[in-house]
Design an enzyme around this catalytic site. Sequence first.
Site, PDB file in Angstrom:
ATOM      1  N   ASP A   1     -39.368 -14.763  24.040  1.00 44.03           N
ATOM      2  CA  ASP A   1     -38.560 -15.788  22.985  1.00 44.03           C
ATOM      3  C   ASP A   1     -37.397 -15.013  22.352  1.00 44.03           C
ATOM      4  O   ASP A   1     -37.348 -13.825  22.524  1.00 44.03           O
ATOM      5  CB  ASP A   1     -39.338 -16.516  22.116  1.00 44.03           C
ATOM      6  CG  ASP A   1     -39.092 -17.799  21.500  1.00 44.03           C
ATOM      7  OD1 ASP A   1     -37.821 -17.980  21.762  1.00 44.03           O
ATOM      8  OD2 ASP A   1     -39.908 -18.655  20.824  1.00 44.03           O
TER       9      ASP A   1
ATOM     10  N   GLU B   1     -37.947 -25.098  13.632  1.00 40.26           N
ATOM     11  CA  GLU B   1     -38.718 -24.016  13.501  1.00 40.26           C
ATOM     12  C   GLU B   1     -39.030 -23.795  11.957  1.00 40.26           C
ATOM     13  O   GLU B   1     -39.281 -24.741  11.252  1.00 40.26           O
ATOM     14  CB  GLU B   1     -37.930 -22.932  14.223  1.00 40.26           C
ATOM     15  CG  GLU B   1     -37.545 -23.043  15.460  1.00 40.26           C
ATOM     16  CD  GLU B   1     -37.184 -21.729  16.413  1.00 40.26           C
ATOM     17  OE1 GLU B   1     -37.580 -20.825  16.139  1.00 40.26           O
ATOM     18  OE2 GLU B   1     -36.154 -22.000  17.229  1.00 40.26           O
TER      19      GLU B   1
HETATM   20  C1  BGC Z   1     -37.570 -20.865  20.155  1.00 35.71           C
HETATM   21  C2  BGC Z   1     -37.735 -21.537  21.349  1.00 35.71           C
HETATM   22  C3  BGC Z   1     -36.562 -21.756  21.943  1.00 35.71           C
HETATM   23  C4  BGC Z   1     -35.505 -20.469  21.939  1.00 35.71           C
HETATM   24  C5  BGC Z   1     -34.217 -20.676  22.700  1.00 35.71           C
HETATM   25  C6  BGC Z   1     -36.623 -19.843  20.101  1.00 35.71           C
HETATM   26  O1  BGC Z   1     -36.067 -19.552  18.616  1.00 35.71           O
HETATM   27  O2  BGC Z   1     -38.721 -20.435  19.517  1.00 35.71           O
HETATM   28  O3  BGC Z   1     -38.652 -22.590  21.503  1.00 35.71           O
HETATM   29  O4  BGC Z   1     -36.805 -22.006  23.455  1.00 35.71           O
HETATM   30  O5  BGC Z   1     -35.264 -20.131  20.761  1.00 35.71           O
HETATM   31  O6  BGC Z   1     -33.476 -21.513  22.080  1.00 35.71           O
HETATM   32  C1  BGC Z   2     -30.497 -20.166  18.055  1.00 37.58           C
HETATM   33  C2  BGC Z   2     -31.630 -20.680  18.501  1.00 37.58           C
HETATM   34  C3  BGC Z   2     -32.864 -19.926  18.143  1.00 37.58           C
HETATM   35  C4  BGC Z   2     -32.895 -19.651  16.791  1.00 37.58           C
HETATM   36  C5  BGC Z   2     -33.990 -18.700  16.459  1.00 37.58           C
HETATM   37  C6  BGC Z   2     -30.732 -19.942  16.458  1.00 37.58           C
HETATM   38  O1  BGC Z   2     -29.402 -19.281  16.104  1.00 37.58           O
HETATM   39  O2  BGC Z   2     -29.561 -21.043  18.329  1.00 37.58           O
HETATM   40  O3  BGC Z   2     -31.668 -21.116  20.004  1.00 37.58           O
HETATM   41  O4  BGC Z   2     -34.093 -20.618  18.422  1.00 37.58           O
HETATM   42  O5  BGC Z   2     -31.703 -18.913  16.426  1.00 37.58           O
HETATM   43  O6  BGC Z   2     -33.873 -18.059  15.137  1.00 37.58           O
END
Ligand code: BGC
Ligand code: BGC
Length: 834
Positions: free
Chosen positions: A321, A518
């Site tokens: 991830d 998130e």
């Molecule tokens: C998330 C994932 C996601 C990835 C790419 C991560 O922060 O936990 O679910 O696919 O970012 O954006």
């Molecule tokens: C990204 C996401 C990622 C997230 C994780 C964002 O800046 O665009 O894809 O999941 O950071 O912290």
Amino acid sequence: MSRCIRIILPIALLTSAVIDPAHAEVPAIIPHPELWPALAHTSIDPAVESFVAQLLSQMSLEEKIGQMIQADIDFISPADLRTYKLGSILAGGNAAPGRNVRATAQAWLHLVDDFYRESLHNGGPHASIPIIFGIDAVHGNAKLLGATIFPHNVALGAAHDPELMRRIGEATAAEVSAVGIDWTFAPTVAVARDARWGRAYESYSESPTLVAEYAAQMVTGLQGQLGTAQFMSSGHTLSSVKHFVGDGGTLAGRDQGDTRISESELASIHAVGYPAAIQAGAMIVMASYNSWNGLKSHDNRYLLTDILKQRLGFDGFVVGDWNAHEQIEGCSKYRCAAAILAGVDMLMAPDGWKQLFQNTLVQVRSGEIPQDRIDDAVTRILRVKALAGIFKRPAPSERSDLAELGSDAHRDLAREAVRKSLVLLKNDHDTLPLNPRATVLVAGDAADSIADQSGGWTIDWQGDHNRNADFPKAVSIYAGIKEAVKAAGGSVEFSTEGKYLKKPQVAIVVFGEKPYAEFEGDRETLEFSPNDKHELLLLRRLQAAGITTVTLFLSGRPMWVNPEINASDAFVAAWLPGSQGNGVADVLFKSGHVPEYDFTGRLPFSWPNTAMPVTYQASGNVAGAIYARGWGLDYEHKISSGPLSENPAIPQHWRAPIGSLFHAGHAIAPWSIFVADGGDEVHLTTTRQASPNSAVTVQLTGANGAAKAIWSGAGTGTLRMSGRPLDLRSAAARGASIELRYRVDDPPHQSVKLGSSLNPMLDLTKSFKDSTPGEWRNMSIPLSCLANQAADLREVAIPLAIETDGRFAISISNVQLTNKGSTPVLECNRATTR
Ligand code: BGC
Ligand code: BGC
């Protein structure tokens, strides 16, 4: 004007006997692979294996390591692929062509095509190895303007319709392929067991059975039926099942937190989506940010290798991830042998890809990472590419079909999904269905907001900066109602605050959670909008005026809304329906359709009777629910419920004072602690975290304890708290401050600065030097000290940061935004700005 900082003299340290679950004992685990299904290795095709082996034998070490790295489009340009032969490119939550999240589909296609074409230059003595391009198409290809946005997973769970999932998978794949993208980071097969989790809406259900059924259908829809010519044929896209494993089971629902459960619970509850998805042909699994009993998933060789790859027969590859490897002790985003050794095959290294590439090369040359682990990882990646037909596909521009994006057929399907996902929780006096010829008032903040009805992972990561104009061809809930009522000859008035010219017979009030994604969506309790009850007051005012009230509640999870249910004649859980808000009016009104649409959605999660989450007992019973999973009324079944309890029943120890950022031993959701140095930061997701270069380490000391931060003197280290950006302008005007309860453990050796994001840092060296080590004190910093001008306080993403170059140690037991004032002692010092 002189501004002041106040030091409040020590008060006795409060103690409490309450055990904070975040600091409960970690059970010792003896591995039990027999708890997991033993599955055959099914994706081994001899022709593919010999092609891959041949290719591998011709690749240099640099090329191999390149395949194992995925970079984000915001941090790499297509031309870089000539030098660095990476295996994959992603567009993360906020990434977009030219950094414009509202870029056209054409611009997306060009960019994807450019990356693809540059990747073909990696041929050398062997066949070219095209990159695979990935995106989070988690509810339709929703980052793209004009895409069909399907309801989020929680809503789909309410439909209890696996076949619908397959069709949504097909439509999503078509919209992803429309711009030449090869891969979606979906489905999420988390079994959310604490709705306070900011990703609960990405979970289909609390029921492992439903999640497993849906996982298989979604994978089949996205990739095509395994074992037929349809599999990965044109218009299909690679899926990735995520997040392995236990993401839905973290303590207190903390995103990226620790899942402290037995192996049998892990296997039988949280992991059931994986065997189902793998058997349906899933070839990519994403490792999770969460820990299992204290060990980060990316560092868990037993789970990734022994269980997933061996026991579950998974021959595809594991993708990491987003910079998750940096959370492993001893790793940074630029260097992490541990994740590769544990079994991560491709590291998601959005911004640190170049250094990670160099460092991994060194680690293989030195023997720290064995060559055969690299060969295994690359074999898996090439196998997936070969099985998916990536070597034989034409360029994106030759296989794309922009007409698929947001097509009428897909919008009809999304509208059907909306109809099937609505859950009717209350319908007293046969309020619903409504007569479309009635005089209707539509009210509420979310009634005409496509952003609110779509939630996070929409256009950008959080999805909270979108306006209706950003959703061409989408329909708000209000627009759908207006259309239905106008067509039938009724009348509609719309006012967010519920004002009307003509007294309505019925008011439809639409409100709920604002978009989040998130950890920014983590919450302390499930009480809806604890500090702002204007929607409840509106419902009560309408009812008092003799108007029938229908609530459409938008949320990513079940929430405690007993008072709002009491103030409604009918109450519908509408989740996060996405772009086709007209699906709501289809069910709400007598439509004249034959047959009439009825409510068929049933709760995918138990709905809590208090503001605390329901609990799942070993017996299979759920405690604390007011509506059980599976509950939902329809026009046939009329059950009137009496008034519900309006006591949120939040235990005293869990009730943080309003404005708390850190309290009772933990950061208050959605606030998190980050440690940073050298321009990089790491999220504290366990009880201890060092910054990338160890300039500062923070440690949670236990229930009702403190966050202890220790600066080593190795460079500038920063401790910061951040969560969702706050508008602090009016608080500052009221004279509000940030209060800190702290104890200096080791006095500062260099100057210590304190501030908020991008604003003046105050030099507090003297106050910290003057505090007797070991003695608890309070400090109060007026918000006005933290900004040059009031406008700076409009979006404060980091309300608190403490920074120093030298050695220093401090324990902080409380951080709170407060209106309280106390005696000014220090000048508001503005020696430093940055
Ligand atoms: C998330 C994932 C996601 C990835 C790419 C991560 O922060 O936990 O679910 O696919 O970012 O954006
Ligand atoms: C990204 C996401 C990622 C997230 C994780 C964002 O800046 O665009 O894809 O999941 O950071 O912290």
